[in-house]
Design an enzyme around this catalytic site. Sequence first.
Site, PDB file in Angstrom:
ATOM      1  N   GLU A 126       0.830  -1.220   0.000  1.00 56.83           N
ATOM      2  CA  GLU A 126       0.000   0.000   0.000  1.00 56.83           C
ATOM      3  C   GLU A 126       0.858   1.262   0.000  1.00 56.83           C
ATOM      4  O   GLU A 126       0.410   2.330   0.430  1.00 56.83           O
ATOM      5  CB  GLU A 126      -0.958   0.001   1.203  1.00 56.83           C
ATOM      6  CG  GLU A 126      -1.902  -1.177   1.294  1.00 56.83           C
ATOM      7  CD  GLU A 126      -2.939  -1.244   0.177  1.00 56.83           C
ATOM      8  OE1 GLU A 126      -2.995  -0.315  -0.648  1.00 56.83           O
ATOM      9  OE2 GLU A 126      -3.667  -2.260   0.128  1.00 56.83           O
ATOM     10  N   HIS A 164      -2.609   1.420   8.633  1.00 53.44           N
ATOM     11  CA  HIS A 164      -3.680   0.646   8.001  1.00 53.44           C
ATOM     12  C   HIS A 164      -3.818  -0.686   8.719  1.00 53.44           C
ATOM     13  O   HIS A 164      -2.817  -1.357   8.986  1.00 53.44           O
ATOM     14  CB  HIS A 164      -3.345   0.424   6.521  1.00 53.44           C
ATOM     15  CG  HIS A 164      -4.220  -0.572   5.836  1.00 53.44           C
ATOM     16  ND1 HIS A 164      -5.591  -0.433   5.751  1.00 53.44           N
ATOM     17  CD2 HIS A 164      -3.926  -1.736   5.201  1.00 53.44           C
ATOM     18  CE1 HIS A 164      -6.092  -1.458   5.086  1.00 53.44           C
ATOM     19  NE2 HIS A 164      -5.107  -2.269   4.750  1.00 53.44           N
ATOM     20  N   HIS A 190      -6.884  -4.176   9.672  1.00 55.26           N
ATOM     21  CA  HIS A 190      -8.088  -4.912   9.286  1.00 55.26           C
ATOM     22  C   HIS A 190      -8.925  -5.233  10.521  1.00 55.26           C
ATOM     23  O   HIS A 190      -9.104  -6.402  10.874  1.00 55.26           O
ATOM     24  CB  HIS A 190      -7.702  -6.213   8.577  1.00 55.26           C
ATOM     25  CG  HIS A 190      -6.955  -6.054   7.290  1.00 55.26           C
ATOM     26  ND1 HIS A 190      -6.337  -7.109   6.635  1.00 55.26           N
ATOM     27  CD2 HIS A 190      -6.724  -4.961   6.521  1.00 55.26           C
ATOM     28  CE1 HIS A 190      -5.766  -6.670   5.522  1.00 55.26           C
ATOM     29  NE2 HIS A 190      -5.973  -5.368   5.434  1.00 55.26           N
ATOM     30  N   GLU A 247     -16.883   9.777  23.487  1.00 56.19           N
ATOM     31  CA  GLU A 247     -15.531  10.253  23.177  1.00 56.19           C
ATOM     32  C   GLU A 247     -15.295  10.387  21.667  1.00 56.19           C
ATOM     33  O   GLU A 247     -14.419  11.124  21.239  1.00 56.19           O
ATOM     34  CB  GLU A 247     -14.473   9.326  23.779  1.00 56.19           C
ATOM     35  CG  GLU A 247     -14.411   7.965  23.123  1.00 56.19           C
ATOM     36  CD  GLU A 247     -13.201   7.132  23.571  1.00 56.19           C
ATOM     37  OE1 GLU A 247     -13.362   5.903  23.641  1.00 56.19           O
ATOM     38  OE2 GLU A 247     -12.144   7.681  23.847  1.00 56.19           O
ATOM     39  N   HIS A 298     -12.682  -4.205   3.626  1.00 52.34           N
ATOM     40  CA  HIS A 298     -11.231  -4.364   3.685  1.00 52.34           C
ATOM     41  C   HIS A 298     -10.638  -3.908   5.022  1.00 52.34           C
ATOM     42  O   HIS A 298     -10.042  -4.713   5.733  1.00 52.34           O
ATOM     43  CB  HIS A 298     -10.591  -3.604   2.502  1.00 52.34           C
ATOM     44  CG  HIS A 298      -9.112  -3.754   2.422  1.00 52.34           C
ATOM     45  ND1 HIS A 298      -8.403  -3.740   1.254  1.00 52.34           N
ATOM     46  CD2 HIS A 298      -8.179  -3.903   3.385  1.00 52.34           C
ATOM     47  CE1 HIS A 298      -7.120  -3.885   1.490  1.00 52.34           C
ATOM     48  NE2 HIS A 298      -6.959  -3.983   2.791  1.00 52.34           N
TER      49      HIS A 298
HETATM   50  O1  2HA Z   1      -1.481  -7.139   3.152  1.00 54.99           O
HETATM   51  O2  2HA Z   1      -3.316  -4.967   4.285  1.00 54.99           O
HETATM   52  O3  2HA Z   1      -4.091  -3.869   2.037  1.00 54.99           O
HETATM   53  C1  2HA Z   1      -1.335  -5.822   3.473  1.00 54.99           C
HETATM   54  C2  2HA Z   1      -2.630  -5.166   3.323  1.00 54.99           C
HETATM   55  C3  2HA Z   1      -3.047  -4.759   1.990  1.00 54.99           C
HETATM   56 ZN    ZN Z   2      -5.244  -4.171   3.913  1.00 60.82          ZN
END
Ligand code: 2HA
Ligand code: ZN
Length: 279
Positions: free
Chosen positions: A113, A136, A138, A166, A207
């Site tokens: 990314e 980032h 998940h 909050e 995602h």
């Molecule tokens: O594998 O999260 O979006 C890495 C990620 C891709």
């Molecule tokens: Zn990801």
Amino acid sequence: METRLVRDFVKTCTDGWLQGWHERNGGNLSYRMKDAEVEEVREYLNEDAEWKDVGTEVPGLANEYFMVTGSGKYMRNVQLDFEDSVAIIRLNEDGTRYKIVYGLINGGRPTSELPSHLMNLEVLKHRDPEMRIVYHAHPANTIALTFVLPLDDAVFTREIWEMATECPVVFPQGIGVVPWMVPGGKEIGIKTSEIMKTRNVAIWAHHGMFVCGHDFDETFGLMHTVEKSAEILVKVMSMSDRKLNTITPQDFRDLQKPFNITLDETALYEKKSNKIGER
Ligand code: 2HA
Ligand code: ZN
């Protein structure tokens, strides 16, 4: 390399792993280094490394150094093998190419990314030069909500704000939502960085989530706050599709003065019913 930055970077990766946000190689972290932090590790940097294409253009970040997790690397391994999992990269003079000056000792590339991370960091630098981190992950509850709430910035912001007092204080600018897109490329980076021009949270449908901040605690804390509220919303929705009680638009407005915040008014619409997710 035992610096404060390395410790903070590793801790964030480990904390995210312990939250369950980083199955396999999921998620990535990037940090735009301060000059003093580059000097601190200068002796470890190999400036002879070869230049490679970023996959987008970030002229606003020309010549800067970044600490980034590696593509295909596991967040859980960052604490165990930093030099294998993480890289320091340097951008060229027009922000189109990078070289790996440290790390990824067993080969590999910076995070898949990378375009999204760098395009976000460029927008953030413009917004506030001390915004240095993009993270980032998940997180499951946030992702779950992208299957049942309309993919609408105002609705997502409002429903998540309502789950914890909050929230509006922690992210008064609200949340931006990116519809499902192919990850890893420039297109999704453009969409995400559009959101980061004014907001600190972007949710990628089906995602995960991107957040940004000035330091690692603030950035991790933001992800944690959104995901905690998403978890509460999942619990509420598993009991009922309606709320008996909630925080009202006027309640939210009443927070502005005491907390010195300006809320995204688009999220404070009058609801037609108490059905969750309905505008
Ligand atoms: O594998 O999260 O979006 C890495 C990620 C891709
Ligand atoms: Zn990801």
